[in-house]
Design an enzyme around this catalytic site. Sequence first.
Site, PDB file in Angstrom:
ATOM      1  N   PRO A  86      -1.862   7.699   7.510  1.00 10.68           N
ATOM      2  CA  PRO A  86      -0.425   7.665   7.820  1.00 10.68           C
ATOM      3  C   PRO A  86      -0.130   7.991   9.282  1.00 10.68           C
ATOM      4  O   PRO A  86       0.984   7.749   9.765  1.00 10.68           O
ATOM      5  CB  PRO A  86       0.179   8.723   6.886  1.00 10.68           C
ATOM      6  CG  PRO A  86      -0.949   9.444   6.254  1.00 10.68           C
ATOM      7  CD  PRO A  86      -2.205   8.679   6.463  1.00 10.68           C
ATOM      8  N   GLU A 113      -7.065  15.479   1.895  1.00 12.86           N
ATOM      9  CA  GLU A 113      -6.167  15.883   2.983  1.00 12.86           C
ATOM     10  C   GLU A 113      -6.447  15.109   4.271  1.00 12.86           C
ATOM     11  O   GLU A 113      -5.855  15.376   5.292  1.00 12.86           O
ATOM     12  CB  GLU A 113      -6.291  17.394   3.236  1.00 12.86           C
ATOM     13  CG  GLU A 113      -5.577  18.243   2.204  1.00 12.86           C
ATOM     14  CD  GLU A 113      -4.121  17.850   2.002  1.00 12.86           C
ATOM     15  OE1 GLU A 113      -3.350  17.935   2.966  1.00 12.86           O
ATOM     16  OE2 GLU A 113      -3.770  17.445   0.879  1.00 12.86           O
ATOM     17  N   ARG A 150      -5.810 -14.063   3.627  1.00 12.88           N
ATOM     18  CA  ARG A 150      -4.975 -15.253   3.417  1.00 12.88           C
ATOM     19  C   ARG A 150      -4.833 -16.101   4.679  1.00 12.88           C
ATOM     20  O   ARG A 150      -4.484 -17.271   4.606  1.00 12.88           O
ATOM     21  CB  ARG A 150      -3.605 -14.884   2.837  1.00 12.88           C
ATOM     22  CG  ARG A 150      -2.707 -14.134   3.774  1.00 12.88           C
ATOM     23  CD  ARG A 150      -1.485 -13.600   3.050  1.00 12.88           C
ATOM     24  NE  ARG A 150      -0.489 -14.618   2.729  1.00 12.88           N
ATOM     25  CZ  ARG A 150       0.361 -15.141   3.608  1.00 12.88           C
ATOM     26  NH1 ARG A 150       0.337 -14.770   4.871  1.00 12.88           N
ATOM     27  NH2 ARG A 150       1.244 -16.043   3.238  1.00 12.88           N
ATOM     28  N   ASP A 164       5.937 -18.334   7.101  1.00 11.18           N
ATOM     29  CA  ASP A 164       6.040 -16.991   6.519  1.00 11.18           C
ATOM     30  C   ASP A 164       7.049 -16.149   7.267  1.00 11.18           C
ATOM     31  O   ASP A 164       7.159 -16.252   8.491  1.00 11.18           O
ATOM     32  CB  ASP A 164       4.714 -16.226   6.688  1.00 11.18           C
ATOM     33  CG  ASP A 164       3.702 -16.551   5.633  1.00 11.18           C
ATOM     34  OD1 ASP A 164       4.057 -17.216   4.657  1.00 11.18           O
ATOM     35  OD2 ASP A 164       2.545 -16.117   5.806  1.00 11.18           O
TER      36      ASP A 164
HETATM   37  N1  ADE Z   1      -3.199   6.943   3.567  1.00 10.45           N
HETATM   38  C1  ADE Z   1      -2.190   7.663   3.045  1.00 10.45           C
HETATM   39  N2  ADE Z   1      -1.003   7.142   3.371  1.00 10.45           N
HETATM   40  C2  ADE Z   1      -1.266   6.038   4.134  1.00 10.45           C
HETATM   41  C3  ADE Z   1      -0.457   5.092   4.811  1.00 10.45           C
HETATM   42  N3  ADE Z   1       0.875   5.132   4.776  1.00 10.45           N
HETATM   43  N4  ADE Z   1      -1.071   4.110   5.482  1.00 10.45           N
HETATM   44  C4  ADE Z   1      -2.407   4.044   5.545  1.00 10.45           C
HETATM   45  N5  ADE Z   1      -3.225   4.927   4.950  1.00 10.45           N
HETATM   46  C5  ADE Z   1      -2.667   5.909   4.251  1.00 10.45           C
END
Ligand code: ADE
Length: 244
Positions: A86, A113, A150, A164
């Site tokens: 994230p 974590e 794809r 697209d």
């Molecule tokens: N791992 C946990 N959340 C994630 C996200 N939003 N994007 C990529 N990997 C992740």
Amino acid sequence: MKIKIITLFKEMFIPFLETSIIKRAINNNLVEVELIDLRAYANDKHNHVDDTPYGGGVGMVIKVDVVKRALDANKTNASKVILTTPKGKTYNQQIVNSLAKEKEIIILCGHYEGFDERVCQYVDEEISIGDYVLTGGEIAAMVIADSVIRLQKDVLTKGSYEDDSFQTGLLEYPQYTRPFNFLGSEVPQVLVNGNHEEIRKYRLYESLKTTYLRRKDLFSKYELNQEEQEMLEKIKKEALQTTK
Ligand code: ADE
């Protein structure tokens, strides 16, 4: 292209790889996907891949030595290594287009974590699929693999992704199929008249309108030509009238 996915949960990928377009692409050798078990690179007798965080806190952290061994064993000169996290750069169609040209990508799936921060020095790119947190990187890895597969040659019918959403910089125009009239709701007449120029204009107008009304962020990056500029004036007038 070859995609290697390093994960603790290989089984999550089976239905993804054995369904529909992705399955066909693999069976036709248009892409090769290899699932690699991170645990195979643990080197203690209990096969630990993670440990408690320095400084304290909840959860477990994936060990840098385990990841390094997994990468050393699977990386080639052609590999581009991606970490799903994230904290990464937000994934978009531009990144998809560029990854789709690579010979080989290795996707390292995060879990628990997260990773020991020192893992980052062994990856080329950190990618997030959006501003929310998943339990692990596996679903993010599937998103990346799907979007890249794809675009490989012969995976989709020629031309089918050129319109697209995002590929042109605009959201896609609306599509319809039979029945012509569904509970009183009819398909726009222009689509059944067979006039290709009228259809092109209708679709462009609808793409511009949807993008302008729903995604000002995308719209502001899009360069309008003369025809589109004129369409925009009409869209603005129409939008004003509906809010009156
Ligand atoms: N791992 C946990 N959340 C994630 C996200 N939003 N994007 C990529 N990997 C992740």
